[in-house]
Design a protein around this motif. Structure first.
Motif, PDB file in Angstrom:
ATOM      1  N   GLN A 116       0.825  -1.209   0.000  1.00 38.02           N
ATOM      2  CA  GLN A 116       0.000   0.000   0.000  1.00 38.02           C
ATOM      3  C   GLN A 116       0.861   1.261   0.000  1.00 38.02           C
ATOM      4  O   GLN A 116       0.561   2.232  -0.709  1.00 38.02           O
ATOM      5  N   ILE A 117       1.938   1.251   0.781  1.00 40.30           N
ATOM      6  CA  ILE A 117       2.832   2.406   0.840  1.00 40.30           C
ATOM      7  C   ILE A 117       3.519   2.622  -0.503  1.00 40.30           C
ATOM      8  O   ILE A 117       3.625   3.757  -0.993  1.00 40.30           O
ATOM      9  N   ARG A 118       3.970   1.531  -1.120  1.00 43.94           N
ATOM     10  CA  ARG A 118       4.619   1.650  -2.432  1.00 43.94           C
ATOM     11  C   ARG A 118       3.645   2.222  -3.461  1.00 43.94           C
ATOM     12  O   ARG A 118       4.018   3.062  -4.286  1.00 43.94           O
ATOM     13  N   GLU A 119       2.389   1.785  -3.398  1.00 46.38           N
ATOM     14  CA  GLU A 119       1.375   2.286  -4.333  1.00 46.38           C
ATOM     15  C   GLU A 119       1.106   3.771  -4.107  1.00 46.38           C
ATOM     16  O   GLU A 119       1.026   4.552  -5.063  1.00 46.38           O
ATOM     17  N   LYS A 120       0.970   4.174  -2.826  1.00 50.17           N
ATOM     18  CA  LYS A 120       0.680   5.573  -2.511  1.00 50.17           C
ATOM     19  C   LYS A 120       1.840   6.492  -2.894  1.00 50.17           C
ATOM     20  O   LYS A 120       1.634   7.656  -3.260  1.00 50.17           O
ATOM     21  N   MET A 121       3.069   5.973  -2.815  1.00 54.95           N
ATOM     22  CA  MET A 121       4.248   6.800  -3.059  1.00 54.95           C
ATOM     23  C   MET A 121       4.829   6.619  -4.463  1.00 54.95           C
ATOM     24  O   MET A 121       5.926   7.101  -4.728  1.00 54.95           O
ATOM     25  N   GLN A 122       4.091   5.951  -5.336  1.00 54.75           N
ATOM     26  CA  GLN A 122       4.667   5.590  -6.630  1.00 54.75           C
ATOM     27  C   GLN A 122       5.117   6.803  -7.446  1.00 54.75           C
ATOM     28  O   GLN A 122       6.042   6.709  -8.263  1.00 54.75           O
ATOM     29  N   GLY A 123       4.491   7.962  -7.227  1.00 51.94           N
ATOM     30  CA  GLY A 123       4.902   9.159  -7.955  1.00 51.94           C
ATOM     31  C   GLY A 123       6.233   9.721  -7.486  1.00 51.94           C
ATOM     32  O   GLY A 123       6.776  10.634  -8.122  1.00 51.94           O
ATOM     33  N   TYR A 124       6.767   9.183  -6.379  1.00 52.13           N
ATOM     34  CA  TYR A 124       8.020   9.684  -5.813  1.00 52.13           C
ATOM     35  C   TYR A 124       9.057   8.576  -5.708  1.00 52.13           C
ATOM     36  O   TYR A 124       9.919   8.595  -4.832  1.00 52.13           O
ATOM     37  N   GLU A 125       8.960   7.619  -6.605  1.00 51.07           N
ATOM     38  CA  GLU A 125       9.842   6.456  -6.563  1.00 51.07           C
ATOM     39  C   GLU A 125      11.306   6.835  -6.692  1.00 51.07           C
ATOM     40  O   GLU A 125      12.181   6.273  -6.015  1.00 51.07           O
TER      41      GLU A 125
ATOM     42  N   LYS B  49      14.311   5.938  -4.048  1.00 48.48           N
ATOM     43  CA  LYS B  49      15.528   5.220  -4.451  1.00 48.48           C
ATOM     44  C   LYS B  49      16.780   6.021  -4.106  1.00 48.48           C
ATOM     45  O   LYS B  49      17.803   5.454  -3.706  1.00 48.48           O
ATOM     46  N   LEU B  50      16.699   7.336  -4.264  1.00 49.16           N
ATOM     47  CA  LEU B  50      17.853   8.176  -3.955  1.00 49.16           C
ATOM     48  C   LEU B  50      18.151   8.152  -2.463  1.00 49.16           C
ATOM     49  O   LEU B  50      19.309   8.034  -2.050  1.00 49.16           O
ATOM     50  N   LEU B  51      17.127   8.245  -1.634  1.00 46.99           N
ATOM     51  CA  LEU B  51      17.316   8.167  -0.187  1.00 46.99           C
ATOM     52  C   LEU B  51      17.884   6.813   0.222  1.00 46.99           C
ATOM     53  O   LEU B  51      18.681   6.706   1.158  1.00 46.99           O
ATOM     54  N   ASP B  52      17.474   5.769  -0.503  1.00 43.07           N
ATOM     55  CA  ASP B  52      17.914   4.402  -0.208  1.00 43.07           C
ATOM     56  C   ASP B  52      19.416   4.227  -0.423  1.00 43.07           C
ATOM     57  O   ASP B  52      20.020   3.279   0.076  1.00 43.07           O
TER      58      ASP B  52
ATOM     59  N   GLU C 198      11.108   5.369   3.003  1.00 37.38           N
ATOM     60  CA  GLU C 198       9.664   5.630   2.970  1.00 37.38           C
ATOM     61  C   GLU C 198       9.216   6.343   4.241  1.00 37.38           C
ATOM     62  O   GLU C 198       8.412   7.293   4.183  1.00 37.38           O
ATOM     63  N   ASN C 199       9.735   5.912   5.385  1.00 36.90           N
ATOM     64  CA  ASN C 199       9.383   6.550   6.661  1.00 36.90           C
ATOM     65  C   ASN C 199       9.801   8.020   6.665  1.00 36.90           C
ATOM     66  O   ASN C 199       9.039   8.894   7.092  1.00 36.90           O
ATOM     67  N   LEU C 200      11.011   8.282   6.186  1.00 35.46           N
ATOM     68  CA  LEU C 200      11.524   9.650   6.171  1.00 35.46           C
ATOM     69  C   LEU C 200      10.691  10.532   5.242  1.00 35.46           C
ATOM     70  O   LEU C 200      10.337  11.662   5.591  1.00 35.46           O
TER      71      LEU C 200
ATOM     72  N   GLY D 277       7.617  14.835   3.842  1.00 35.34           N
ATOM     73  CA  GLY D 277       6.997  15.214   2.584  1.00 35.34           C
ATOM     74  C   GLY D 277       8.067  15.435   1.526  1.00 35.34           C
ATOM     75  O   GLY D 277       9.266  15.528   1.836  1.00 35.34           O
ATOM     76  N   PRO D 278       7.683  15.537   0.250  1.00 32.96           N
ATOM     77  CA  PRO D 278       8.665  15.685  -0.823  1.00 32.96           C
ATOM     78  C   PRO D 278       9.172  17.111  -1.013  1.00 32.96           C
ATOM     79  O   PRO D 278      10.170  17.335  -1.688  1.00 32.96           O
TER      80      PRO D 278
END
Length: 302
Positions: free
Chosen positions: A245-254, A258-261, A272-274, A279-280
């Protein structure tokens, strides 16, 4: 009620004192040079009552509304009012620092007075979309905490049965460890047979593993292990659904995730938590230190 007022920043404002089932509201407007009109009213916290509150505030042309940050009680009020008014969420400690309050002035009235005179600074409030992200990531963190608690209880059950797996393997809940624990919960007690289920590098520690698995598990402890494994599997399935669900909700900020990862010490879930906490949009953070502090990443040395 008409009163004299110090220099006003906003012509017409509202102050809210929010409780679980009740909102005390104050609307306050300038009617002449140095004079204001003030009214107090109470409303329920159902959606219908909050719409009445919005209408009541609009009757006086209220443009700005302030309320204290009281747990999560402010959120339903905010959700109903945010499209009509400029809202401020105020830290209660800030209100206490503002001098000049009289003992007979209600909280809502004091909030409205401070707001009209420009004495309040609103806390940072994420958009509704980002608050939904945060709900999901915080619920998932609670589930992960529960998972950790169950793992600790499982370790305790093993120690009580004199099983010393954790002295040999790094992760008792890894593939090999879980297979061994499951076999023990099903009744297997032969250390050689249990050790034979080990995978990968753990095979090189066969003798140590055999020695660590020679214990004295009772039927009670085996039953406990079986229930704890079921609990872990359930929590892992639920966490997996939250991940999806989180991946789906955040898909516009993938790309941002990935950069934070790529930062040392931050994995996919941490990224994702951060993102859910900050916020973006970074413009609301004056410095990098403010961002790090808000995201909960500041160390004691910093």
């Amino acid at each position: 009620m008409i009163r004299k007022v110090m220099e006003a920043i906003h012509k017409s404002v509202g102050g809210l004192d929010v409780h679980k089932n009740l909102v005390w509201a104050c609307r306050r407007r300038l009617i002449d040079e140095g004079l204001v009109e003030v009214e107090l009213e109470k409303f329920g916290t159902t959606t219908a009552e909050l719409r009445k509150l919005a209408q009541w505030l609009s009757q006086w042309g209220v443009t700005h509304v302030a309320m204290e940050a009281t747990g999560v009680l402010w959120e339903p009020v905010w959700n109903v009012l945010e499209r009509q008014f400029e809202l401020l969420l105020v830290n209660p400690r800030q209100l206490k620092k503002v001098p000049g309050r009289k003992s007979d002035v209600k909280d809502a009235e004091w909030i409205a007075q401070c707001l009209q005179c420009g004495l309040l600074r609103g806390s940072f409030v994420l958009s509704r979309e980002i608050r939904q992200w945060r709900d999901l990531t915080r619920h998932r963190m609670k589930l992960i905490d529960q998972h950790t608690s169950v793992v600790n209880r499982l370790h305790q059950a093993l120690q009580q049965g004199n099983i010393k797996m954790s002295s040999v393997m790094t992760d008792v809940m890894g593939v090999s460890g879980r297979a061994i624990v499951k076999a023990m919960s099903d009744g297997e007690s032969d250390p050689e047979k249990l050790a034979a289920t080990a995978k990968g590098r753990l095979k090189a520690k066969h003798e140590q593993l055999v020695e660590s698995l020679e214990g004295n598990l009772s039927e009670h402890q085996r039953w406990l292990l079986k229930q704890l494994l079921k609990q872990l599997e359930f929590l892992e399935r639920v966490c997996g659904r939250y991940d999806e669900q989180i991946r789906e909700k955040m898909q516009g900020y993938e790309e941002q995730i990935k950069l934070l990862d790529t930062i040392n010490g931050i994995d996919r879930r941490s990224a994702e938590n951060l993102s859910a906490e900050t916020g973006p949009e970074m413009s609301q953070f004056p410095t990098a230190g403010d961002l790090v502090s808000w995201g909960g990443l500041r160390t004691r040395e910093q």
